[in-house]
Scaffold this active site. Structure first.
Site, PDB file in Angstrom:
ATOM      1  N   ALA A  77      31.285  34.278 -15.457  1.00 41.61           N
ATOM      2  CA  ALA A  77      31.493  35.689 -15.102  1.00 41.61           C
ATOM      3  C   ALA A  77      31.866  36.537 -16.309  1.00 41.61           C
ATOM      4  O   ALA A  77      31.462  37.704 -16.399  1.00 41.61           O
ATOM      5  CB  ALA A  77      32.566  35.807 -14.032  1.00 41.61           C
ATOM      6  N   THR A  78      32.605  35.987 -17.248  1.00 38.73           N
ATOM      7  CA  THR A  78      32.989  36.799 -18.414  1.00 38.73           C
ATOM      8  C   THR A  78      31.737  37.307 -19.126  1.00 38.73           C
ATOM      9  O   THR A  78      31.631  38.493 -19.460  1.00 38.73           O
ATOM     10  CB  THR A  78      33.871  35.971 -19.372  1.00 38.73           C
ATOM     11  OG1 THR A  78      35.055  35.577 -18.665  1.00 38.73           O
ATOM     12  CG2 THR A  78      34.270  36.767 -20.607  1.00 38.73           C
ATOM     13  N   ASN A 160      41.792  38.586  -8.138  1.00 39.75           N
ATOM     14  CA  ASN A 160      42.047  37.183  -8.446  1.00 39.75           C
ATOM     15  C   ASN A 160      43.524  36.808  -8.408  1.00 39.75           C
ATOM     16  O   ASN A 160      43.857  35.632  -8.411  1.00 39.75           O
ATOM     17  CB  ASN A 160      41.468  36.832  -9.816  1.00 39.75           C
ATOM     18  CG  ASN A 160      41.851  37.824 -10.880  1.00 39.75           C
ATOM     19  OD1 ASN A 160      41.540  39.012 -10.767  1.00 39.75           O
ATOM     20  ND2 ASN A 160      42.546  37.377 -11.901  1.00 39.75           N
ATOM     21  N   GLN A 188      35.652  36.176  -7.462  1.00 41.47           N
ATOM     22  CA  GLN A 188      36.550  35.499  -6.511  1.00 41.47           C
ATOM     23  C   GLN A 188      36.024  35.552  -5.088  1.00 41.47           C
ATOM     24  O   GLN A 188      36.496  34.797  -4.234  1.00 41.47           O
ATOM     25  CB  GLN A 188      37.954  36.121  -6.555  1.00 41.47           C
ATOM     26  CG  GLN A 188      38.715  35.836  -7.830  1.00 41.47           C
ATOM     27  CD  GLN A 188      39.173  34.383  -7.959  1.00 41.47           C
ATOM     28  OE1 GLN A 188      39.154  33.593  -7.016  1.00 41.47           O
ATOM     29  NE2 GLN A 188      39.585  34.007  -9.162  1.00 41.47           N
ATOM     30  N   ALA A 209      30.069  29.995 -11.088  1.00 42.33           N
ATOM     31  CA  ALA A 209      29.952  28.847 -10.175  1.00 42.33           C
ATOM     32  C   ALA A 209      31.274  28.113  -9.946  1.00 42.33           C
ATOM     33  O   ALA A 209      31.513  27.577  -8.867  1.00 42.33           O
ATOM     34  CB  ALA A 209      28.919  27.867 -10.735  1.00 42.33           C
ATOM     35  N   HIS A 210      32.144  28.089 -10.967  1.00 44.53           N
ATOM     36  CA  HIS A 210      33.315  27.212 -10.848  1.00 44.53           C
ATOM     37  C   HIS A 210      34.374  27.709  -9.870  1.00 44.53           C
ATOM     38  O   HIS A 210      35.335  26.996  -9.571  1.00 44.53           O
ATOM     39  CB  HIS A 210      33.933  26.928 -12.224  1.00 44.53           C
ATOM     40  CG  HIS A 210      34.716  28.052 -12.833  1.00 44.53           C
ATOM     41  ND1 HIS A 210      36.087  28.062 -12.853  1.00 44.53           N
ATOM     42  CD2 HIS A 210      34.323  29.174 -13.470  1.00 44.53           C
ATOM     43  CE1 HIS A 210      36.510  29.159 -13.480  1.00 44.53           C
ATOM     44  NE2 HIS A 210      35.458  29.849 -13.866  1.00 44.53           N
ATOM     45  N   THR A 246      18.218  28.918 -24.542  1.00 49.13           N
ATOM     46  CA  THR A 246      17.641  27.925 -23.627  1.00 49.13           C
ATOM     47  C   THR A 246      18.521  27.786 -22.396  1.00 49.13           C
ATOM     48  O   THR A 246      19.752  27.707 -22.500  1.00 49.13           O
ATOM     49  CB  THR A 246      17.513  26.572 -24.356  1.00 49.13           C
ATOM     50  OG1 THR A 246      16.672  26.766 -25.487  1.00 49.13           O
ATOM     51  CG2 THR A 246      16.915  25.504 -23.450  1.00 49.13           C
ATOM     52  N   CYS A 333      43.722  32.969 -16.443  1.00 49.84           N
ATOM     53  CA  CYS A 333      43.045  33.470 -17.633  1.00 49.84           C
ATOM     54  C   CYS A 333      44.041  34.075 -18.613  1.00 49.84           C
ATOM     55  O   CYS A 333      43.774  34.166 -19.795  1.00 49.84           O
ATOM     56  CB  CYS A 333      42.020  34.505 -17.240  1.00 49.84           C
ATOM     57  SG  CYS A 333      41.032  33.984 -15.851  1.00 49.84           S
TER      58      CYS A 333
HETATM   59  N1  PLP Z   1      36.558  37.894 -12.843  1.00 51.08           N
HETATM   60  C1  PLP Z   1      37.477  37.392 -11.997  1.00 51.08           C
HETATM   61  C2  PLP Z   1      37.949  38.221 -10.843  1.00 51.08           C
HETATM   62  C3  PLP Z   1      37.989  36.103 -12.215  1.00 51.08           C
HETATM   63  O1  PLP Z   1      38.917  35.614 -11.385  1.00 51.08           O
HETATM   64  C4  PLP Z   1      37.539  35.365 -13.332  1.00 51.08           C
HETATM   65  C5  PLP Z   1      38.115  34.035 -13.636  1.00 51.08           C
HETATM   66  O2  PLP Z   1      39.298  33.814 -13.502  1.00 51.08           O
HETATM   67  C6  PLP Z   1      36.561  35.924 -14.161  1.00 51.08           C
HETATM   68  C7  PLP Z   1      36.114  37.192 -13.894  1.00 51.08           C
HETATM   69  C8  PLP Z   1      36.038  35.172 -15.366  1.00 51.08           C
HETATM   70  O3  PLP Z   1      35.230  34.094 -14.945  1.00 51.08           O
HETATM   71  P1  PLP Z   1      34.715  32.967 -15.934  1.00 51.08           P
HETATM   72  O4  PLP Z   1      35.812  31.987 -16.028  1.00 51.08           O
HETATM   73  O5  PLP Z   1      33.512  32.363 -15.300  1.00 51.08           O
HETATM   74  O6  PLP Z   1      34.363  33.615 -17.216  1.00 51.08           O
END
Ligand code: PLP
Length: 393
Positions: A77-78, A160, A188, A209-210, A246, A333
């Site tokens: 997501a980042t 989150n 989330q 995905a995680h 890739t 995070c």
């Molecule tokens: N956005 C939200 C709301 C999240 O909770 C998180 C991860 O904690 C992210 C973005 C970032 O996701 P990723 O770990 O896949 O970069």
């Protein structure tokens, strides 16, 4: 030594064994590069195409059977957020005035820091959007912001930390009335609550995905067909030039499978998870006078229980239970940093309640026995701390 009870599903989730099983052949048996034009490559590219439809289906991003809005695979997501926000703002710079982003202060740091970097580069101005003490968006303020002129509304689907869910159908409608594009961080919410990219009129949606029983390091950005973005990673022009590199085929297959499973199973699973969360909440409330439940109780993620314990420093509590319980006092995070949570600051939580804040998050593997045991451990630790504090007085 037995492992601690895991109550940190908002930080990450274990890979579902069925997801892992689908991923494994793509490491060494069917290892082709989807860009290769021979049969080994085309087998991989078909797997990627199938995964993109599974992701689109989970998010309501189908245009018609077999055809979806664009799914760009990323490292999580980042990266999706960086691509979506920077890529959109760079590509849609208005003439003679700055680009205007509407953003709540309780978005994830990946969103806030991407917006800040655009602001620092002189490419965007930020219009903060008002939220209340539960983290709910003030829709009147949103209407005002839209009518004053926004170029992009940035809105998470679920928070989150405090778990608050955002009414995206209503928000999408307001944005559409003012022709404002919408970027949604659904990290989330994906795989936990139904998403409707198409009918909510979203322009972009980021997920990873995680957070829903898929592998780490794989995410996606769904982009409305016809929306132009500037690439942030340049190279071989993969994925329509939007994200070179890739493709991570095993990860993408895992994301696809996790999406398909959640689409089928989340309805039932999330009801069970919400019942366990409610049980944990009830047990804690019964034993801890003055316990405060944070977030929007009526509209929050099923697995979220964010609480503040009165007169209890959370680090002291964590120290008492760390070997038996794994949970967070802030978002994972940022919890490595010596800073209070920007989310709790954004909802103007009193500092003493921030100090007593715990984020307990439950998931698919959480059991009733774990919930009962976790409550016992937390209550016992709370009582010991209260005794110690009383001795000091
Ligand atoms: N956005 C939200 C709301 C999240 O909770 C998180 C991860 O904690 C992210 C973005 C970032 O996701 P990723 O770990 O896949 O970069």
């Amino acid at each position: 030594m037995s492992s601690p009870i895991y109550l940190d599903y908002h930080a990450t989730t274990p890979v579902d064994p069925r997801v892992l099983k689908q991923m494994l052949p793509w490491f060494s048996k069917s290892f082709g590069n989807p860009s290769s034009t021979h049969s080994v490559g085309s087998e991989a590219s078909q797997a990627v195409k199938a995964a993109s439809l599974q992701v689109a289906e989970l998010c309501g991003a189908m245009i018609r059977p077999g055809v979806s809005h664009t799914v760009v695979f990323t490292s999580g997501a980042t990266e999706s957020i960086n691509l979506g926000l920077k890529g959109y703002v760079q590509r849609h710079q208005p003439e003679g005035r700055p680009f205007k982003l509407g953003v709540m202060g309780l978005e994830h740091k990946a969103v806030l820091d991407s917006c800040k970097s655009l602001q620092q580069a002189g490419l965007a101005e930020i219009r903060p959007l008002q939220v209340d003490a539960c983290g709910r968006l003030d829709l009147d303020d949103l209407k005002t912001a839209c009518s004053e002129g926004l170029d992009l509304l940035v809105i998470m689907a679920a928070n989150n930390e405090i778990g608050t869910l955002y009414p995206l159908a209503e928000i999408g409608k307001i944005a559409a009335e003012h022709q404002v594009a919408v970027f949604c961080d659904a990290s989330q919410a994906a795989g936990k609550v139904p998403l409707d990219f198409e009918n909510w009129g979203l322009t972009m949606l980021a997920l990873t995905a995680h957070k829903f029983y898929g592998p780490k390091g794989t995410g996606a950005l769904i982009v409305r067909k016809g929306t132009q973005l500037s690439a942030q990673i340049h190279g071989g022009g993969h994925q329509q030039g939007l994200r070179s590199g890739t493709l991570n085929v095993p990860g993408i297959v895992g994301l696809g499978e996790a999406s398909a499973l959640r689409k089928l199973e989340m309805g039932e699973d999330e009801v069970r998870i919400a019942n366990l969360r409610d049980k944990l909440q009830t047990l804690l409330q019964a034993a801890i006078p003055g316990l405060i439940v944070n977030g929007a109780e009526e509209a929050r993620l099923a697995g979220n229980l964010h609480i503040s314990l009165p007169n209890t420093p959370n680090d002291a509590l964590v120290a008492q239970v760390a070997k038996d319980l794994a949970f967070s006092t802030s978002s994972a995070c940022t919890s490595g940093l010596e800073a209070s949570s920007h989310v709790l600051c954004a909802v103007a939580m009193k500092p003493e309640l921030q100090r007593g804040a715990l984020r307990l998050s439950l998931g698919k593997q959480t059991t009733e026995a774990e919930v009962t045991r976790a409550a016992e451990l937390l209550i016992a630790a709370y009582s010991r701390l209260q005794e110690k504090l009383a001795e000091k007085v």
